[in-house]
Motif scaffolding. Structure first.
Motif, PDB file in Angstrom:
ATOM      1  N   UNK A   6      44.528  44.271  42.163  1.00 58.85           N
ATOM      2  CA  UNK A   6      45.360  45.188  41.378  1.00 58.85           C
ATOM      3  C   UNK A   6      46.312  44.376  40.506  1.00 58.85           C
ATOM      4  N   UNK A   7      46.186  44.541  39.196  1.00 59.97           N
ATOM      5  CA  UNK A   7      47.099  43.850  38.276  1.00 59.97           C
ATOM      6  C   UNK A   7      48.022  44.870  37.640  1.00 59.97           C
ATOM      7  N   UNK A  38      47.783  39.552  48.788  1.00 52.66           N
ATOM      8  CA  UNK A  38      46.433  39.024  48.559  1.00 52.66           C
ATOM      9  C   UNK A  38      45.616  39.913  47.630  1.00 52.66           C
ATOM     10  N   UNK A  39      46.194  41.028  47.166  1.00 51.53           N
ATOM     11  CA  UNK A  39      45.464  41.904  46.237  1.00 51.53           C
ATOM     12  C   UNK A  39      46.163  42.066  44.896  1.00 51.53           C
ATOM     13  N   UNK A  40      47.462  41.811  44.874  1.00 52.85           N
ATOM     14  CA  UNK A  40      48.257  42.260  43.736  1.00 52.85           C
ATOM     15  C   UNK A  40      48.797  41.114  42.868  1.00 52.85           C
ATOM     16  N   UNK A  41      48.813  41.366  41.566  1.00 51.30           N
ATOM     17  CA  UNK A  41      49.493  40.472  40.616  1.00 51.30           C
ATOM     18  C   UNK A  41      50.358  41.298  39.706  1.00 51.30           C
ATOM     19  N   UNK A 106      41.764  35.565  35.173  1.00 51.07           N
ATOM     20  CA  UNK A 106      41.886  34.353  35.991  1.00 51.07           C
ATOM     21  C   UNK A 106      42.349  34.720  37.411  1.00 51.07           C
ATOM     22  N   UNK A 107      43.340  35.582  37.468  1.00 54.81           N
ATOM     23  CA  UNK A 107      43.854  35.982  38.781  1.00 54.81           C
ATOM     24  C   UNK A 107      42.818  36.790  39.549  1.00 54.81           C
TER      25      UNK A 107
END
Ligand code: BG6
Length: 484
Positions: A6-7, A38-41, A106-107
């Motif tokens: 999830x960004x 571990x899922x989010x940016x 990239x993320x």
């Protein structure tokens, strides 16, 4: 299944809204485990050329008070800030958005996200003038594939346009780029605890069902007061004024929830269908149902023109032409630089026929919902004065949240709404047709104000607003309650 990375991209990352509301809401969600690291940016995007670290430094002061924070909080804060990255670019530059897409991808790759399952949320904390170009850029350069449960969602803030024409144009432009289920129009009042409580109150309580109509209710007030002026926001505010800033959106949304019919179910579409219907029943606003004010000293702000005609206070009576509400005035009142900071709803009932206790003068039954500060609901009612004599007095049944729900933290509106966006629940967001009717109701009045045909009267900062507003209230039938 929504398992991809999830960004969350905050466009306008260094602006006031992002710093004061959006980042803190994200931080609170993070602390409660809703944004697993571990899922989010989280990406900030804005024009200024700053580093990741500089953005983190700019926002950290708004997230928590580091001096008094416990070591566990400090660790949370550090971990959250590690998720925040910054990309600089202008709002119409292809390179900027290409770079943003590259950084997001990239993320996503670093988290082994399968193509088609990634989730991208773009939050436009920006002025509406750049919405079209930003949406175009996102659509062309940053949209992901969504065949494996992934999605791209756009969040827009108010003011969404300035009148019916400009809002419709904006809706059409964005509508060409994104589907309605992808667009989340935020009205943060819909995220407030007692606003979210409204349908429960009305439709889950036998008390209210038979009383909630023109036979029993005399008038309804929806009131917003702030005890500060437009400090630092004069430039923005002067272009919009109190009707566009508060009444056309926040207060009108509350009116919808108070006045709509029972939805077929709790599905977002069913609820929003009913909101649209009640808005369509609102009659054109008459000049005699409006009082405008401007606080003395407003024009001293260097960003406000000396001859500004912009209201900082307004009372507007809306009248609904349907079987339930004909004849019941809905009095919407909002003002800056008043005597207190408060938002409440007052439902005033009619007098009891055949007043054998001769208690009419003490006041009427009133049901009050205080949205802020200190959430509460109370009913003003007449009881016998305790003691030997048969006398009556106005008292109240009081549900004050601070007392009744001690230790419960009431979430911030933005926190709740951002979680809804991630979950794809549009119930508390404004649908395109709903927005259109909201603008239809207020556009003729706004044009008369903009054209100088209606002028605000001056009022003293720290006062109740113009005396004419109290006179209008009385004319509309509101009776001040005394004697308790
Ligand atoms: C915003 C308005 O939408 O709501 C501001 O633009 C106002 O002018 C604010 O101050 C009030 O929000 P709250 O949640 O503090 O009542």
């Amino acid at each position: 299944p929504e398992t991809g990375c999830l960004s969350i991209v905050l466009l306008g990352a260094s602006g006031d809204l992002a710093k004061k509301k959006t980042f803190p809401a994200l931080y609170n969600l993070f602390r409660q485990g809703f944004l697993p690291p571990d899922e989010v940016h989280i990406f900030g995007y804005a024009r200024s050329k700053i580093s990741d670290e500089e953005l983190r430094n700019r926002i950290r002061g708004y997230l928590s008070n580091e001096k008094s924070a416990s070591s566990e909080n400090l660790e949370n804060l550090r971990n959250f800030l590690q998720l925040v990255k910054y990309v600089s670019g202008s709002y119409d530059s292809e390179e900027g958005f290409q770079l943003l897409d590259k950084e997001i991808s990239k993320q996503e790759l670093s988290k082994n996200t399968v193509e088609g399952s990634s989730r991208r949320l773009f939050y436009l904390a920006l002025p509406p003038s750049v919405y079209p170009s930003v949406c175009k850029m996102i659509r062309h350069f940053c949209t992901n594939k969504s065949d494996l449960g992934g999605w791209t969602r756009i969040v827009v803030e108010k003011p969404f346009g300035k009148d019916l024409g400009s809002a419709e144009q904006l809706s059409a432009q964005i509508g060409e780029l994104f589907e309605e289920p992808q667009i989340f129009r935020i009205d943060h009042y819909l995220g407030k605890e007692l606003v979210q409580n409204m349908l429960v109150l009305r439709f889950a309580n036998r008390f209210f069902l038979p009383l909630w109509n023109r036979d029993n209710i005399d008038n309804i007030q929806i009131v917003f007061r702030e005890d500060f002026g437009t400090e630092g926001r004069g430039g923005y505010f002067d272009e919009y004024g109190i009707v566009r800033d508060i009444i056309q959106n926040h207060l009108l949304q509350i009116l919808c929830l108070l006045a709509m019919e029972k939805p077929v179910s709790l599905k977002p579409e069913h609820i929003r269908d009913e909101k649209v219907k009640v808005l369509q029943s609102v009659l054109p606003i008459k000049d005699e149902d409006v009082v405008l004010g401007q606080y003395e000293g407003y024009r001293d702000d260097p960003t406000v023109p000396d001859n500004s005609n912009t209201p900082t206070f307004a009372t507007v009576i809306l009248r609904i032409n349907n079987e339930r509400w004909e004849g019941v005035p809905f009095i919407l009142k909002a003002g800056k630089a008043l005597d207190s900071r408060k938002a409440d709803i007052r439902v005033q009932f009619k007098d009891v026929p055949g007043d054998i206790f001769r208690c009419k003068k003490q006041g009427r039954n009133e049901f009050v919902i205080r949205l802020q500060p200190s959430e509460a609901m109370y009913m003003k009612l007449t009881v016998k004065t305790p003691g030997l004599e048969m006398q009556t007095i106005q008292s109240e049944l009081d549900l004050s949240y601070g007392q009744r729900y001690q230790g419960v933290t009431i979430p911030e509106a933005y926190e709740r709404l951002i979680l809804d966006i991630i979950r794809g629940d549009q119930q508390h967001f404004v649908r395109r047709d709903e927005l259109k009717v909201a603008w239809e109701i207020f556009t003729p009045l706004l044009h008369r104000i903009d054209g100088g045909e209606m002028k605000p009267v001056p009022y003293k900062p720290g006062s109740r607003g113009p005396a004419a507003a109290d006179e209008l209230l009385e004319k509309a039938g509101y009776v001040q309650t005394h004697g308790y």
